[in-house]
Enzyme design. Sequence first.
Site, PDB file in Angstrom:
ATOM      1  N   ASP A  31      -1.211   4.479  -0.376  1.00 25.24           N
ATOM      2  CA  ASP A  31      -0.376   5.383   0.408  1.00 25.24           C
ATOM      3  C   ASP A  31       0.918   5.663  -0.365  1.00 25.24           C
ATOM      4  O   ASP A  31       1.510   4.765  -0.957  1.00 25.24           O
ATOM      5  CB  ASP A  31      -0.047   4.762   1.775  1.00 25.24           C
ATOM      6  N   ILE A  32       1.359   6.909  -0.350  1.00 26.42           N
ATOM      7  CA  ILE A  32       2.548   7.304  -1.120  1.00 26.42           C
ATOM      8  C   ILE A  32       3.832   6.725  -0.513  1.00 26.42           C
ATOM      9  O   ILE A  32       4.830   6.553  -1.221  1.00 26.42           O
ATOM     10  CB  ILE A  32       2.616   8.855  -1.226  1.00 26.42           C
ATOM     11  N   VAL A  96      -1.779  13.744   8.726  1.00 25.05           N
ATOM     12  CA  VAL A  96      -2.670  14.451   7.794  1.00 25.05           C
ATOM     13  C   VAL A  96      -4.026  14.612   8.476  1.00 25.05           C
ATOM     14  O   VAL A  96      -4.668  13.613   8.855  1.00 25.05           O
ATOM     15  CB  VAL A  96      -2.818  13.682   6.467  1.00 25.05           C
ATOM     16  N   HIS A 100      -8.631   9.432   7.779  1.00 21.94           N
ATOM     17  CA  HIS A 100      -8.264   8.377   6.828  1.00 21.94           C
ATOM     18  C   HIS A 100      -8.026   7.086   7.575  1.00 21.94           C
ATOM     19  O   HIS A 100      -7.483   7.091   8.684  1.00 21.94           O
ATOM     20  CB  HIS A 100      -7.007   8.759   6.031  1.00 21.94           C
TER      21      HIS A 100
HETATM   22  P1  5GP Z   1      -1.179   9.475   9.378  1.00 18.75           P
HETATM   23  O1  5GP Z   1       0.107   9.439  10.157  1.00 18.75           O
HETATM   24  O2  5GP Z   1      -1.783  10.863   9.333  1.00 18.75           O
HETATM   25  O3  5GP Z   1      -2.159   8.437   9.859  1.00 18.75           O
HETATM   26  O4  5GP Z   1      -0.815   9.021   7.914  1.00 18.75           O
HETATM   27  C1  5GP Z   1      -0.807   9.856   6.794  1.00 18.75           C
HETATM   28  C2  5GP Z   1      -0.442   8.997   5.621  1.00 18.75           C
HETATM   29  O5  5GP Z   1      -0.668   9.731   4.441  1.00 18.75           O
HETATM   30  C3  5GP Z   1       1.051   8.569   5.584  1.00 18.75           C
HETATM   31  O6  5GP Z   1       1.117   7.151   5.595  1.00 18.75           O
HETATM   32  C4  5GP Z   1       1.579   9.191   4.301  1.00 18.75           C
HETATM   33  O7  5GP Z   1       2.491   8.362   3.638  1.00 18.75           O
HETATM   34  C5  5GP Z   1       0.299   9.415   3.491  1.00 18.75           C
HETATM   35  N1  5GP Z   1       0.389  10.547   2.571  1.00 18.75           N
HETATM   36  C6  5GP Z   1       0.778  11.814   2.883  1.00 18.75           C
HETATM   37  N2  5GP Z   1       0.739  12.600   1.796  1.00 18.75           N
HETATM   38  C7  5GP Z   1       0.290  11.816   0.775  1.00 18.75           C
HETATM   39  C8  5GP Z   1       0.040  12.076  -0.602  1.00 18.75           C
HETATM   40  O8  5GP Z   1       0.211  13.183  -1.120  1.00 18.75           O
HETATM   41  N3  5GP Z   1      -0.419  11.048  -1.356  1.00 18.75           N
HETATM   42  C9  5GP Z   1      -0.627   9.793  -0.814  1.00 18.75           C
HETATM   43  N4  5GP Z   1      -1.063   8.837  -1.650  1.00 18.75           N
HETATM   44  N5  5GP Z   1      -0.400   9.526   0.479  1.00 18.75           N
HETATM   45  C10 5GP Z   1       0.059  10.518   1.272  1.00 18.75           C
END
Ligand code: 5GP
Length: 121
Positions: A31-32, A96, A100
């Site tokens: 995760d970034i 996103v 995931h």
């Molecule tokens: P959600 O809230 O949708 O479950 O989490 C999305 C996750 O994707 C977040 O923890 C965010 O840091 C990660 N994320 C978003 N954009 C990117 C990216 O471009 N690269 C990586 N490696 N992680 C990302």
Amino acid sequence: MSAECIFCKIVRGEIPSKKIYEDEDVFAFHDIRPVAPVHFLIVPKQHIPSMYEANMVHHQALGKMLALAGGLAQQEGADEGFRTIINTGRVGHQEVYHVHMHVLGGPEPLGPMIVRKQRGA
Ligand code: 5GP
Ligand code: ZN
């Protein structure tokens, strides 16, 4: 495949990521913005917007995401426990829209999953 989806772009290698695993069905990467010392994501290569759209057609990739979590967590140094999270939709705080699974690990305990609201406070 979605042309604009950020995780589809990561799967295709159009956006760089720190990959930790890949096969024909799934892709795993750090995760970034990690919120724990171990924090990586496992995604299906196929674009599924959320768990609402997931169904039996996707069972192989979804099963692999769970089957791989423990081994990859250990490989990344989380060998005393970890947490898996799949956020879905507005209430689940999904940011996103490509399915995931977060894998989060210590070494310190992660704390309670959701902070309980105080009753009558
Ligand atoms: P959600 O809230 O949708 O479950 O989490 C999305 C996750 O994707 C977040 O923890 C965010 O840091 C990660 N994320 C978003 N954009 C990117 C990216 O471009 N690269 C990586 N490696 N992680 C990302
Ligand atoms: Zn996608």
